[in-house]
Design an enzyme around this catalytic site. Structure first.
Site, PDB file in Angstrom:
ATOM      1  N   CYS A   1       4.859   9.416  -0.213  1.00 38.31           N
ATOM      2  CA  CYS A   1       3.468   9.859  -0.179  1.00 38.31           C
ATOM      3  C   CYS A   1       3.232  10.855  -1.304  1.00 38.31           C
ATOM      4  O   CYS A   1       3.975  11.831  -1.439  1.00 38.31           O
ATOM      5  CB  CYS A   1       3.151  10.492   1.171  1.00 38.31           C
ATOM      6  SG  CYS A   1       1.436  11.034   1.264  1.00 38.31           S
TER       7      CYS A   1
ATOM      8  N   HIS B   1       6.253   4.503  12.324  1.00 41.19           N
ATOM      9  CA  HIS B   1       6.168   4.317  10.864  1.00 41.19           C
ATOM     10  C   HIS B   1       7.112   5.359  10.255  1.00 41.19           C
ATOM     11  O   HIS B   1       6.724   6.513  10.066  1.00 41.19           O
ATOM     12  CB  HIS B   1       4.709   4.556  10.449  1.00 41.19           C
ATOM     13  CG  HIS B   1       4.457   4.608   8.981  1.00 41.19           C
ATOM     14  ND1 HIS B   1       3.774   3.627   8.295  1.00 41.19           N
ATOM     15  CD2 HIS B   1       4.772   5.531   8.035  1.00 41.19           C
ATOM     16  CE1 HIS B   1       3.676   3.955   7.016  1.00 41.19           C
ATOM     17  NE2 HIS B   1       4.273   5.108   6.826  1.00 41.19           N
TER      18      HIS B   1
ATOM     19  N   HIS C   1       9.845   6.856   7.450  1.00 35.56           N
ATOM     20  CA  HIS C   1      10.437   6.865   6.107  1.00 35.56           C
ATOM     21  C   HIS C   1      11.926   7.149   6.267  1.00 35.56           C
ATOM     22  O   HIS C   1      12.375   7.657   7.296  1.00 35.56           O
ATOM     23  CB  HIS C   1       9.741   7.918   5.236  1.00 35.56           C
ATOM     24  CG  HIS C   1       8.344   7.525   4.854  1.00 35.56           C
ATOM     25  ND1 HIS C   1       7.967   7.264   3.548  1.00 35.56           N
ATOM     26  CD2 HIS C   1       7.227   7.316   5.599  1.00 35.56           C
ATOM     27  CE1 HIS C   1       6.687   6.924   3.520  1.00 35.56           C
ATOM     28  NE2 HIS C   1       6.211   6.951   4.750  1.00 35.56           N
TER      29      HIS C   1
ATOM     30  N   ARG D   1       0.846  -1.208   0.000  1.00 38.64           N
ATOM     31  CA  ARG D   1       0.000   0.000   0.000  1.00 38.64           C
ATOM     32  C   ARG D   1       0.881   1.258   0.000  1.00 38.64           C
ATOM     33  O   ARG D   1       1.067   1.890  -1.043  1.00 38.64           O
ATOM     34  CB  ARG D   1      -0.947  -0.025   1.210  1.00 38.64           C
ATOM     35  CG  ARG D   1      -2.098   0.971   1.122  1.00 38.64           C
ATOM     36  CD  ARG D   1      -1.745   2.400   1.473  1.00 38.64           C
ATOM     37  NE  ARG D   1      -1.228   2.574   2.814  1.00 38.64           N
ATOM     38  CZ  ARG D   1      -0.685   3.715   3.243  1.00 38.64           C
ATOM     39  NH1 ARG D   1      -0.601   4.769   2.454  1.00 38.64           N
ATOM     40  NH2 ARG D   1      -0.188   3.812   4.468  1.00 38.64           N
ATOM     41  N   ASP D   2       1.457   1.575   1.143  1.00 42.63           N
ATOM     42  CA  ASP D   2       2.278   2.790   1.219  1.00 42.63           C
ATOM     43  C   ASP D   2       3.435   2.684   0.223  1.00 42.63           C
ATOM     44  O   ASP D   2       3.836   3.666  -0.394  1.00 42.63           O
ATOM     45  CB  ASP D   2       2.814   2.952   2.654  1.00 42.63           C
ATOM     46  CG  ASP D   2       3.181   4.387   2.986  1.00 42.63           C
ATOM     47  OD1 ASP D   2       2.956   5.267   2.147  1.00 42.63           O
ATOM     48  OD2 ASP D   2       3.695   4.628   4.091  1.00 42.63           O
TER      49      ASP D   2
ATOM     50  N   ASN E   1       9.680   4.242   2.546  1.00 44.47           N
ATOM     51  CA  ASN E   1       9.655   3.813   3.945  1.00 44.47           C
ATOM     52  C   ASN E   1      10.955   3.082   4.218  1.00 44.47           C
ATOM     53  O   ASN E   1      11.616   2.609   3.302  1.00 44.47           O
ATOM     54  CB  ASN E   1       8.512   2.812   4.160  1.00 44.47           C
ATOM     55  CG  ASN E   1       7.154   3.437   3.943  1.00 44.47           C
ATOM     56  OD1 ASN E   1       6.802   3.787   2.826  1.00 44.47           O
ATOM     57  ND2 ASN E   1       6.408   3.584   5.002  1.00 44.47           N
TER      58      ASN E   1
HETATM   59  C1  LIG Z   1     -10.498  11.535   1.291  1.00 47.84           C
HETATM   60  C2  LIG Z   1     -10.796  11.923  -0.145  1.00 47.84           C
HETATM   61  C3  LIG Z   1     -11.704  10.901  -0.780  1.00 47.84           C
HETATM   62  C4  LIG Z   1     -11.478  13.267  -0.101  1.00 47.84           C
HETATM   63  O1  LIG Z   1     -11.570  13.804  -1.404  1.00 47.84           O
HETATM   64  P1  LIG Z   1     -12.727  14.812  -1.781  1.00 47.84           P
HETATM   65  O2  LIG Z   1     -12.559  15.155  -3.216  1.00 47.84           O
HETATM   66  O3  LIG Z   1     -12.732  15.923  -0.783  1.00 47.84           O
HETATM   67  O4  LIG Z   1     -13.984  13.849  -1.504  1.00 47.84           O
HETATM   68  P2  LIG Z   1     -15.485  13.873  -1.882  1.00 47.84           P
HETATM   69  O5  LIG Z   1     -16.230  13.237  -0.741  1.00 47.84           O
HETATM   70  O6  LIG Z   1     -15.911  15.255  -2.343  1.00 47.84           O
HETATM   71  O7  LIG Z   1     -15.572  12.879  -3.138  1.00 47.84           O
HETATM   72  C5  LIG Z   1     -14.981  13.187  -4.385  1.00 47.84           C
HETATM   73  C6  LIG Z   1     -15.042  11.977  -5.288  1.00 47.84           C
HETATM   74  O8  LIG Z   1     -14.258  10.899  -4.708  1.00 47.84           O
HETATM   75  C7  LIG Z   1     -15.107   9.763  -4.479  1.00 47.84           C
HETATM   76  N1  LIG Z   1     -14.708   9.125  -3.231  1.00 47.84           N
HETATM   77  C8  LIG Z   1     -14.738   9.664  -2.009  1.00 47.84           C
HETATM   78  N2  LIG Z   1     -14.264   8.782  -1.118  1.00 47.84           N
HETATM   79  C9  LIG Z   1     -13.927   7.676  -1.792  1.00 47.84           C
HETATM   80  C10 LIG Z   1     -13.397   6.427  -1.393  1.00 47.84           C
HETATM   81  N3  LIG Z   1     -13.101   6.146  -0.116  1.00 47.84           N
HETATM   82  N4  LIG Z   1     -13.163   5.511  -2.340  1.00 47.84           N
HETATM   83  C11 LIG Z   1     -13.451   5.780  -3.643  1.00 47.84           C
HETATM   84  N5  LIG Z   1     -13.954   6.953  -4.086  1.00 47.84           N
HETATM   85  C12 LIG Z   1     -14.199   7.882  -3.144  1.00 47.84           C
HETATM   86  C13 LIG Z   1     -16.525  10.321  -4.416  1.00 47.84           C
HETATM   87  O9  LIG Z   1     -17.457   9.329  -4.697  1.00 47.84           O
HETATM   88  C14 LIG Z   1     -16.449  11.402  -5.470  1.00 47.84           C
HETATM   89  O10 LIG Z   1     -16.471  10.786  -6.734  1.00 47.84           O
HETATM   90  P3  LIG Z   1     -17.065  11.576  -8.034  1.00 47.84           P
HETATM   91  O11 LIG Z   1     -18.451  11.934  -7.657  1.00 47.84           O
HETATM   92  O12 LIG Z   1     -16.165  12.773  -8.232  1.00 47.84           O
HETATM   93  O13 LIG Z   1     -16.925  10.536  -9.131  1.00 47.84           O
HETATM   94  C15 LIG Z   1      -9.497  12.064  -0.985  1.00 47.84           C
HETATM   95  O14 LIG Z   1      -8.783  13.160  -0.505  1.00 47.84           O
HETATM   96  C16 LIG Z   1      -8.646  10.835  -0.919  1.00 47.84           C
HETATM   97  O15 LIG Z   1      -9.003   9.775  -1.389  1.00 47.84           O
HETATM   98  N6  LIG Z   1      -7.451  10.965  -0.303  1.00 47.84           N
HETATM   99  C17 LIG Z   1      -6.586   9.829  -0.084  1.00 47.84           C
HETATM  100  C18 LIG Z   1      -5.194  10.250  -0.239  1.00 47.84           C
HETATM  101  C19 LIG Z   1      -4.278   9.098   0.072  1.00 47.84           C
HETATM  102  O16 LIG Z   1      -4.608   7.935  -0.093  1.00 47.84           O
HETATM  103  N7  LIG Z   1      -3.077   9.452   0.528  1.00 47.84           N
HETATM  104  C20 LIG Z   1      -2.091   8.497   0.839  1.00 47.84           C
HETATM  105  C21 LIG Z   1      -2.405   7.713   2.071  1.00 47.84           C
HETATM  106  S1  LIG Z   1      -1.920   8.517   3.587  1.00 47.84           S
HETATM  107  C22 LIG Z   1      -0.288   8.103   3.736  1.00 47.84           C
HETATM  108  O17 LIG Z   1       0.295   7.540   2.846  1.00 47.84           O
HETATM  109  C23 LIG Z   1       0.378   8.414   5.021  1.00 47.84           C
HETATM  110  C24 LIG Z   1       0.618   7.188   5.914  1.00 47.84           C
HETATM  111  C25 LIG Z   1      -0.712   6.645   6.455  1.00 47.84           C
HETATM  112  O18 LIG Z   1       1.236   6.127   5.212  1.00 47.84           O
HETATM  113  C26 LIG Z   1       1.499   7.590   7.093  1.00 47.84           C
HETATM  114  C27 LIG Z   1       2.686   8.491   6.712  1.00 47.84           C
HETATM  115  O19 LIG Z   1       3.718   7.991   6.238  1.00 47.84           O
HETATM  116  O20 LIG Z   1       2.532   9.699   6.900  1.00 47.84           O
END
Ligand SMILES: CC(C)(COP(=O)([O-])OP(=O)([O-])OC[C@H]1O[C@@H](n2cnc3c(N)ncnc32)[C@H](O)[C@@H]1OP(=O)([O-])[O-])[C@@H](O)C(=O)NCCC(=O)NCCSC(=O)C[C@@](C)(O)CC(=O)[O-]
Length: 301
Positions: free
Chosen positions: A240, A207, A209, A15-16, A249
């Site tokens: 990220c 966690h 990196h 995933r990450d 990581n």
């Molecule tokens: C949170 C949102 C969805 C907000 O994004 P948004 O645009 O504010 O959300 P929304 O509610 O307005 O929805 C927009 C569109 O996304 C769809 N949608 C909404 N939710 C989902 C869902 N769950 N699955 C699938 N689709 C989804 C929703 O249906 C809609 O579709 P449309 O009508 O445009 O076709 C967006 O910002 C997002 O997906 N962000 C994820 C980013 C991400 O994955 N980042 C990496 C992970 S975090 C990380 O790596 C850090 C970590 C954990 O490892 C620790 C570290 O190292 O720091």
């Protein structure tokens, strides 16, 4: 100094690790990667995320990956969920547990999930309520705990504040994430100390990196404080998409080599792990970032 005799590695490579890869990795390769890692002894593994495919296209096939992996009863298969829609995907896929995530940096949180820290906690409230009712355990992650990619200071107290709120929401583990790999050992200890003042030490995970080559030193600092929940990513995959400059990581091989050398049990077979690191690296057409994987190539029989 009392080091733990045993640690739990939470493997995040599928995933990450892969989420930031430009080249689309087919579900079949992800499935093989996960199964090889489990065969190497990994007992807790992140298989993907149910996030918006527009935001992170590489994770769009998480449901397919979850469907295709041969599951083992003694392994926890976890997925990342940003909201109720993600939670529903996670439940439909049969995930054993979910991960909710916020940050100690407002700017990062906005870029990563399009809301403030406070809003993210509100958004996760129904997710945690639903998970609790369904008996699905959840862990929580606090990004930018040791520094932010944006021009802002992150205090240990800010990390402790978000950690406590996530713990109070029922997370069984709060993982302190050094998203951009800038932390150093004393800083690591100060942040863990601040967090351990507000939640039990036993629930704190790390966690890190390895962007600045500090992750192993920081893991040792964490182990010295009694932390025994470590995240890492095979081959040092990672980065990220919403944290400029963030690279991989810390490599699971490097962590396991260090643990083996200190007599700390991770339950992971280094030889199988290194072979797996080369499997995914060969697919991505580059060498693993891991020093251990490179040093041991072809030397393990
Ligand atoms: C949170 C949102 C969805 C907000 O994004 P948004 O645009 O504010 O959300 P929304 O509610 O307005 O929805 C927009 C569109 O996304 C769809 N949608 C909404 N939710 C989902 C869902 N769950 N699955 C699938 N689709 C989804 C929703 O249906 C809609 O579709 P449309 O009508 O445009 O076709 C967006 O910002 C997002 O997906 N962000 C994820 C980013 C991400 O994955 N980042 C990496 C992970 S975090 C990380 O790596 C850090 C970590 C954990 O490892 C620790 C570290 O190292 O720091």
């Amino acid at each position: 100094m009392t080091l733990p005799s045993k640690v739990r590695i939470f493997e995040v490579g599928a995933r990450d690790g892969l989420q930031n890869e430009k080249q689309m990795v087919p579900a079949g390769i992800k499935v093989e990667l996960i199964e090889r890692l489990v065969d190497a002894g990994v007992k807790a593994i992140e298989t993907g995320s149910f996030v918006s495919p527009k935001w992170v296209p590489q994770m769009a096939d998480t449901a397919e990956v979850m469907e295709k992996i041969s599951r083992r009863d003694d392994v926890t298969y976890a997925v990342l969920t940003p909201n109720m829609k993600g939670y529903e995907g996670a439940v439909a896929s049969g995930a054993d547990e979910i991960e909710i995530f916020s940050a100690a940096s407002e700017k990062f949180n906005q870029r990563n999930i399009n809301c403030s820290i406070a809003e993210s906690l509100e958004r996760f409230a129904p997710v945690t309520e639903a998970a609790k009712a369904a008996g699905i355990p959840y862990r929580a992650s606090v990004s930018c705990a040791l520094g932010s990619p944006f021009d802002e200071e992150i205090t240990p107290e800010a990390v402790a504040d978000v950690s406590k709120k996530l713990y109070d929401m029922g997370a069984y583990e709060v993982s302190i994430a050094d998203t951009i790999g800038v932390g150093t050992p004393i800083r690591t200890k100060k942040v863990i100390e601040a967090v351990a003042n507000v939640i039990p030490l036993e629930v704190i995970g790390v966690h890190f990196h390895d962007t600045y080559g500090q992750a192993l030193a920081n893991y040792l600092a964490a182990l010295e404080m009694g932390i025994s929940k470590l995240d890492s990513s095979v081959a040092g995959l990672g980065g990220c998409p919403y944290a400029p400059g963030a690279t991989g990581n810390v490599a699971t091989e490097d962590v396991v080599y260090m643990l083996d050398g200190m007599g700390i049990d991770s339950g992971i077979d280094l030889k199988k792990l290194v072979t797996t690191a080369w499997f995914i690296s060969d697919f991505l057409d580059r060498a693993p970032v891991s020093s251990v994987a490179r040093a041991l190539k072809g030397k393990l029989g």
